[in-house]
Design an enzyme around this catalytic site. Structure first.
Site, PDB file in Angstrom:
ATOM      1  N   ARG A 137     -15.748  -4.748   8.147  1.00 40.84           N
ATOM      2  CA  ARG A 137     -15.980  -4.553   6.718  1.00 40.84           C
ATOM      3  C   ARG A 137     -15.609  -5.855   6.002  1.00 40.84           C
ATOM      4  NH1 ARG A 137     -13.408   0.508   7.481  1.00 40.84           N
ATOM      5  NH2 ARG A 137     -11.731  -0.732   8.350  1.00 40.84           N
ATOM      6  N   LYS A 167       0.843  -1.195   0.000  1.00 37.45           N
ATOM      7  CA  LYS A 167       0.000   0.000   0.000  1.00 37.45           C
ATOM      8  C   LYS A 167       0.877   1.243   0.000  1.00 37.45           C
ATOM      9  CE  LYS A 167      -2.000  -1.303   3.859  1.00 37.45           C
ATOM     10  NZ  LYS A 167      -2.797  -1.331   5.132  1.00 37.45           N
ATOM     11  N   GLU A 205      -3.913  -0.052  10.440  1.00 37.50           N
ATOM     12  CA  GLU A 205      -3.901   1.394  10.230  1.00 37.50           C
ATOM     13  C   GLU A 205      -4.475   2.093  11.455  1.00 37.50           C
ATOM     14  OE1 GLU A 205      -5.640   2.871   6.614  1.00 37.50           O
ATOM     15  OE2 GLU A 205      -4.680   1.329   5.369  1.00 37.50           O
ATOM     16  N   ARG A 227      -9.997  -6.647  -0.133  1.00 32.34           N
ATOM     17  CA  ARG A 227     -10.123  -5.377   0.580  1.00 32.34           C
ATOM     18  C   ARG A 227     -11.508  -5.265   1.203  1.00 32.34           C
ATOM     19  NH1 ARG A 227      -9.076  -1.334  -4.158  1.00 32.34           N
ATOM     20  NH2 ARG A 227     -10.569  -2.810  -5.048  1.00 32.34           N
ATOM     21  N   ASN A 258      -6.529   5.566  11.870  1.00 31.78           N
ATOM     22  CA  ASN A 258      -7.180   6.645  11.136  1.00 31.78           C
ATOM     23  C   ASN A 258      -7.466   7.821  12.069  1.00 31.78           C
ATOM     24  OD1 ASN A 258      -8.038   5.326   8.338  1.00 31.78           O
ATOM     25  ND2 ASN A 258      -8.264   3.791   9.952  1.00 31.78           N
ATOM     26  N   ARG A 283     -13.247  -1.908  12.062  1.00 32.29           N
ATOM     27  CA  ARG A 283     -13.020  -0.530  12.493  1.00 32.29           C
ATOM     28  C   ARG A 283     -13.358  -0.436  13.982  1.00 32.29           C
ATOM     29  NH1 ARG A 283     -12.875   4.374  10.170  1.00 32.29           N
ATOM     30  NH2 ARG A 283     -11.275   3.308   8.927  1.00 32.29           N
TER      31      ARG A 283
END
Length: 318
Positions: free
Chosen positions: A227, A162, A283, A235, A285, A212
């Site tokens: 997700r 990425k 990640e 993804r 965010n 998330r």
């Protein structure tokens, strides 16, 4: 409180699923005065940071109606006239976004309370920030060296590549060590050593969802949004066609959240969205975390209410 929200053009927002709209509706319900403006409507002039805002009234909190809001006439005033400013402009985190964080940092010197803290936003690249919490990462390398990227895949068998400024699942590639397109993938992202790339060992639990996990005011929201990738896709991002399923946090989700929440809150990050696959964080965010609506709709837990209560405490200095 008087709250200013820096937001994308209202005409582009899908209110029924927008977390910022949920925040505004909850703040309004709690008696706060909320104004909105776009990124371009904040500027520096005559030794102060100015803004052109309009007070917003949410008339359909569900966002199902095309006429879900009403605006009062615009007003020009110092940004410091607000008790709190929320930076909710969606990525990309480009140089215009960076310039906005500098303006907001100037505004802080005039007494403006900005959430998330603009310096903290700059300091926490959403891909690189996980390095501070390596105990929760999958094996990772960040480099401009294409041979190092190729060696990483050879070592781990399968990896995800990425870009450090990517968003919404864009420019993410999955490759195996025997993939005939491996060199093309590396060349496309890395541009023959011109651009830094992050490679992470592939986490097969992605089939169960890219979760998330939300952190608000140093506390962990008890539900996450998983997700789930659509068939034939790896993804989970909703922007890439993933399906959102709200769940209670697993023990490992909660352990990660509770370890990171106080640290990130101390750094000035009132709202954070962690991306977790299996028991690995991928990640952090910090620009404009979402998923409020989906969690509330599927579980009944009012994430926006938790957020506005945390905002009230932060402004009060509690």
């Amino acid at each position: 409180m008087r709250i200013a929200v820096i937001i994308d053009p209202l005409s582009t927002i899908k209110a029924y699923k927008d977390s910022t709209v949920a925040m505004i509706a909850q703040a309004q319900a709690r008696g706060h005065e909320v104004h909105t403006c776009e990124q371009r409507e904040v500027w520096y002039e005559n030794s102060t940071v100015m803004s052109r805002t309009r007070r917003i009234h949410i008339v359909d909190a569900s966002g199902d109606s095309d006429e879900w809001y009403r605006l009062e006439p615009e007003i020009v005033h110092r940004l410091s006239s607000f008790d709190a400013v929320l930076m909710r402009k969606d990525p990309p985190f480009d140089m215009e976004y960076v310039y906005s964080t500098y303006l907001l940092e100037f505004a802080q010197r005039e007494g403006t309370r900005v959430f998330n803290d603009p310096r903290a936003i700059r300091d926490h690249n959403e891909k690189l920030a996980i390095i501070d919490f390596a105990q929760f990462m999958t094996p990772t390398v960040v480099t401009r060296d294409p041979e190092r990227l190729r060696a990483f895949v050879q070592e781990h068998g399968e990896a995800v590549f990425k870009l450090l400024d990517g968003m919404g699942g864009s420019s993410i590639f999955r490759a195996r060590s025997d993939d005939p397109n491996l060199s093309v993938i590396i060349e496309t992202l890395n541009r023959f050593g011109e651009r830094s790339v992050m490679a992470q060992r592939f986490v097969p639990e992605i089939s169960d969802g890219d979760k998330r996990v939300l952190l608000i005011g140093g506390e962990v929201v008890p539900y996450c949004l998983a997700r789930i990738p659509k068939e034939g896709e790896f993804r989970g991002n909703l922007a890439a066609g993933g399906r959102g399923v709200a769940r209670e946090l697993s023990p490992s989700d909660r352990a990660i959240g509770e370890a990171l929440a106080p640290v990130l809150a101390e750094r000035g990050l009132l709202l954070v969205g962690l991306d977790v696959i299996g028991d690995r964080i991928t990640e952090i965010n910090v620009t404009s975390p979402t998923c409020f609506r989906e969690i509330e709709q599927q579980t009944g837990f009012d994430v926006a209410k938790m957020f506005v209560a945390a905002l009230e405490r932060a402004v009060a200095g509690a």
